[in-house]
Design a protein around this motif. Sequence first.
Motif, PDB file in Angstrom:
ATOM      1  N   ALA A 196      61.004 -21.588  41.956  1.00  0.00           N
ATOM      2  CA  ALA A 196      60.829 -22.987  41.551  1.00  0.00           C
ATOM      3  C   ALA A 196      61.344 -23.209  40.128  1.00  0.00           C
ATOM      4  CB  ALA A 196      59.364 -23.372  41.636  1.00  0.00           C
ATOM      5  N   PRO A 197      61.666 -24.446  39.807  1.00  0.00           N
ATOM      6  CA  PRO A 197      62.142 -24.750  38.454  1.00  0.00           C
ATOM      7  C   PRO A 197      61.088 -24.442  37.387  1.00  0.00           C
ATOM      8  CG  PRO A 197      62.475 -26.621  39.931  1.00  0.00           C
ATOM      9  CD  PRO A 197      61.653 -25.619  40.672  1.00  0.00           C
ATOM     10  N   MET A 198      61.548 -23.947  36.263  1.00  0.00           N
ATOM     11  CA  MET A 198      60.664 -23.622  35.150  1.00  0.00           C
ATOM     12  C   MET A 198      59.914 -24.870  34.675  1.00  0.00           C
ATOM     13  SD  MET A 198      59.276 -21.453  33.197  1.00  0.00           S
ATOM     14  CE  MET A 198      60.182 -19.991  33.527  1.00  0.00           C
ATOM     15  N   GLU A 199      60.553 -26.016  34.771  1.00  0.00           N
ATOM     16  CA  GLU A 199      59.930 -27.275  34.356  1.00  0.00           C
ATOM     17  C   GLU A 199      58.589 -27.479  35.072  1.00  0.00           C
ATOM     18  OE1 GLU A 199      60.799 -32.082  34.710  1.00  0.00           O
ATOM     19  OE2 GLU A 199      62.157 -30.669  35.645  1.00  0.00           O
ATOM     20  N   LEU A 200      58.559 -27.201  36.369  1.00  0.00           N
ATOM     21  CA  LEU A 200      57.324 -27.374  37.134  1.00  0.00           C
ATOM     22  C   LEU A 200      56.265 -26.374  36.700  1.00  0.00           C
ATOM     23  CD1 LEU A 200      55.677 -28.717  39.326  1.00  0.00           C
ATOM     24  CD2 LEU A 200      56.857 -27.295  41.016  1.00  0.00           C
ATOM     25  N   THR A 201      56.669 -25.145  36.466  1.00  0.00           N
ATOM     26  CA  THR A 201      55.727 -24.130  35.998  1.00  0.00           C
ATOM     27  C   THR A 201      55.100 -24.559  34.675  1.00  0.00           C
ATOM     28  OG1 THR A 201      56.997 -22.398  37.096  1.00  0.00           O
ATOM     29  CG2 THR A 201      55.493 -21.697  35.352  1.00  0.00           C
ATOM     30  N   LEU A 202      55.907 -25.098  33.787  1.00  0.00           N
ATOM     31  CA  LEU A 202      55.389 -25.557  32.489  1.00  0.00           C
ATOM     32  C   LEU A 202      54.442 -26.736  32.652  1.00  0.00           C
ATOM     33  CD1 LEU A 202      58.630 -25.208  30.333  1.00  0.00           C
ATOM     34  CD2 LEU A 202      56.623 -23.701  30.361  1.00  0.00           C
ATOM     35  N   LEU A 203      54.738 -27.643  33.594  1.00  0.00           N
ATOM     36  CA  LEU A 203      53.842 -28.770  33.853  1.00  0.00           C
ATOM     37  C   LEU A 203      52.496 -28.296  34.399  1.00  0.00           C
ATOM     38  CD1 LEU A 203      56.273 -31.432  35.390  1.00  0.00           C
ATOM     39  CD2 LEU A 203      55.017 -31.613  33.232  1.00  0.00           C
ATOM     40  N   VAL A 204      52.528 -27.305  35.276  1.00  0.00           N
ATOM     41  CA  VAL A 204      51.286 -26.750  35.831  1.00  0.00           C
ATOM     42  C   VAL A 204      50.464 -26.114  34.708  1.00  0.00           C
ATOM     43  CG1 VAL A 204      50.319 -24.978  37.351  1.00  0.00           C
ATOM     44  CG2 VAL A 204      52.200 -26.414  38.159  1.00  0.00           C
ATOM     45  N   LYS A 205      51.128 -25.351  33.848  1.00  0.00           N
ATOM     46  CA  LYS A 205      50.422 -24.718  32.731  1.00  0.00           C
ATOM     47  C   LYS A 205      49.819 -25.771  31.801  1.00  0.00           C
ATOM     48  CE  LYS A 205      52.866 -20.333  32.575  1.00  0.00           C
ATOM     49  NZ  LYS A 205      53.674 -19.424  31.749  1.00  0.00           N
ATOM     50  N   LYS A 206      50.553 -26.849  31.576  1.00  0.00           N
ATOM     51  CA  LYS A 206      50.049 -27.930  30.720  1.00  0.00           C
ATOM     52  C   LYS A 206      48.807 -28.562  31.338  1.00  0.00           C
ATOM     53  CE  LYS A 206      51.326 -32.358  28.754  1.00  0.00           C
ATOM     54  NZ  LYS A 206      52.186 -33.523  28.936  1.00  0.00           N
ATOM     55  N   LYS A 207      48.844 -28.797  32.631  1.00  0.00           N
ATOM     56  CA  LYS A 207      47.700 -29.404  33.305  1.00  0.00           C
ATOM     57  C   LYS A 207      46.497 -28.455  33.279  1.00  0.00           C
ATOM     58  CE  LYS A 207      46.820 -32.463  37.117  1.00  0.00           C
ATOM     59  NZ  LYS A 207      47.498 -33.286  38.107  1.00  0.00           N
ATOM     60  N   LEU A 208      46.741 -27.165  33.458  1.00  0.00           N
ATOM     61  CA  LEU A 208      45.657 -26.186  33.361  1.00  0.00           C
ATOM     62  C   LEU A 208      45.038 -26.181  31.968  1.00  0.00           C
ATOM     63  CD1 LEU A 208      46.923 -23.112  35.394  1.00  0.00           C
ATOM     64  CD2 LEU A 208      44.741 -24.274  35.698  1.00  0.00           C
ATOM     65  N   LYS A 209      45.866 -26.280  30.958  1.00  0.00           N
ATOM     66  CA  LYS A 209      45.373 -26.316  29.583  1.00  0.00           C
ATOM     67  C   LYS A 209      44.496 -27.541  29.361  1.00  0.00           C
ATOM     68  CE  LYS A 209      46.848 -26.239  24.791  1.00  0.00           C
ATOM     69  NZ  LYS A 209      47.955 -26.397  23.854  1.00  0.00           N
ATOM     70  N   GLU A 210      44.902 -28.682  29.913  1.00  0.00           N
ATOM     71  CA  GLU A 210      44.102 -29.906  29.800  1.00  0.00           C
ATOM     72  C   GLU A 210      42.746 -29.740  30.486  1.00  0.00           C
ATOM     73  OE1 GLU A 210      46.648 -32.893  31.502  1.00  0.00           O
ATOM     74  OE2 GLU A 210      48.031 -32.838  29.799  1.00  0.00           O
ATOM     75  N   ILE A 211      42.749 -29.093  31.637  1.00  0.00           N
ATOM     76  CA  ILE A 211      41.484 -28.864  32.358  1.00  0.00           C
ATOM     77  C   ILE A 211      40.575 -27.954  31.547  1.00  0.00           C
ATOM     78  CG2 ILE A 211      40.480 -27.746  34.395  1.00  0.00           C
ATOM     79  CD1 ILE A 211      42.921 -28.793  35.979  1.00  0.00           C
ATOM     80  N   ARG A 212      41.136 -26.893  30.974  1.00  0.00           N
ATOM     81  CA  ARG A 212      40.339 -25.964  30.156  1.00  0.00           C
ATOM     82  C   ARG A 212      39.748 -26.670  28.945  1.00  0.00           C
ATOM     83  NH1 ARG A 212      44.869 -22.079  30.593  1.00  0.00           N
ATOM     84  NH2 ARG A 212      44.521 -21.006  32.547  1.00  0.00           N
ATOM     85  N   GLU A 213      40.561 -27.491  28.292  1.00  0.00           N
ATOM     86  CA  GLU A 213      40.069 -28.217  27.114  1.00  0.00           C
ATOM     87  C   GLU A 213      38.959 -29.184  27.502  1.00  0.00           C
ATOM     88  OE1 GLU A 213      43.617 -29.932  25.455  1.00  0.00           O
ATOM     89  OE2 GLU A 213      44.223 -28.036  24.525  1.00  0.00           O
ATOM     90  N   GLU A 214      39.114 -29.817  28.656  1.00  0.00           N
ATOM     91  CA  GLU A 214      38.084 -30.738  29.146  1.00  0.00           C
ATOM     92  C   GLU A 214      36.796 -29.985  29.446  1.00  0.00           C
ATOM     93  OE1 GLU A 214      37.561 -33.245  33.150  1.00  0.00           O
ATOM     94  OE2 GLU A 214      39.372 -33.746  32.013  1.00  0.00           O
ATOM     95  N   GLU A 215      36.908 -28.786  30.025  1.00  0.00           N
ATOM     96  CA  GLU A 215      35.729 -27.972  30.318  1.00  0.00           C
ATOM     97  C   GLU A 215      35.008 -27.570  29.033  1.00  0.00           C
ATOM     98  OE1 GLU A 215      37.175 -25.753  34.427  1.00  0.00           O
ATOM     99  OE2 GLU A 215      37.325 -24.681  32.533  1.00  0.00           O
ATOM    100  N   LEU A 216      35.767 -27.297  27.992  1.00  0.00           N
ATOM    101  CA  LEU A 216      35.169 -26.872  26.726  1.00  0.00           C
ATOM    102  C   LEU A 216      34.440 -28.017  26.027  1.00  0.00           C
ATOM    103  CD1 LEU A 216      37.966 -24.559  25.284  1.00  0.00           C
ATOM    104  CD2 LEU A 216      35.763 -23.868  26.243  1.00  0.00           C
ATOM    105  N   THR A 217      34.929 -29.231  26.201  1.00  0.00           N
ATOM    106  CA  THR A 217      34.284 -30.362  25.535  1.00  0.00           C
ATOM    107  C   THR A 217      33.066 -30.852  26.283  1.00  0.00           C
ATOM    108  OG1 THR A 217      35.766 -31.939  26.631  1.00  0.00           O
ATOM    109  CG2 THR A 217      36.423 -31.153  24.440  1.00  0.00           C
ATOM    110  N   ASN A 218      32.934 -30.460  27.543  1.00  0.00           N
ATOM    111  CA  ASN A 218      31.760 -30.915  28.327  1.00  0.00           C
ATOM    112  C   ASN A 218      30.639 -29.945  28.270  1.00  0.00           C
ATOM    113  OD1 ASN A 218      33.013 -33.220  29.082  1.00  0.00           O
ATOM    114  ND2 ASN A 218      33.842 -32.381  30.963  1.00  0.00           N
TER     115      ASN A 218
END
Length: 102
Positions: free
Chosen positions: A80-102
Motif C-alpha cells: 500500500a502507499p506510504m501516504e496511507l500508512t502515515l495517515l493510519v499512524k496519525k489517526k492512532l496517535k490522535e486516539i492515544r492522545e485522546e485516551e490520555l486526556t480522558n
Amino acid sequence: MELYDTFKYLAGGYYGIENMDEYELKVYILKEIEDYIVNFIAVNNMNIKNYKAEMRKIDDELTLKTKLQDALLVLPKIDAPMELTLLVKKKLKEIREEELTN
C-alpha cells in the motif's frame, strides 16, 4: 500464530482502512485487502464458508484502535502507499492522545 488469528488481523485491518475517511482512494485498497483475504483463505484451505459474515463478526469485536493497528500489519502485505500508512499512524496517535486526556 494460528491461521484464524491471521484471518482475524486481516479482517481487522480491512475495517481499520474502511474507517479512514481521510484517504480518498480507500475503496481500491479495500478491494486489494479483500482479494488478499480471499486468497489467504483459499491457499490455507480454511473452512470459512461465508468470509464476509465472519469478517463482520470480527468487526463488531474489535475497537477502532485495534483495527488501525491491524491495518499497519496488513498494508505492507499489499504494498500500500506510504501516504496511507502515515495517515493510519496519525489517526492512532490522535486516539492515544485522546485516551490520555480522558
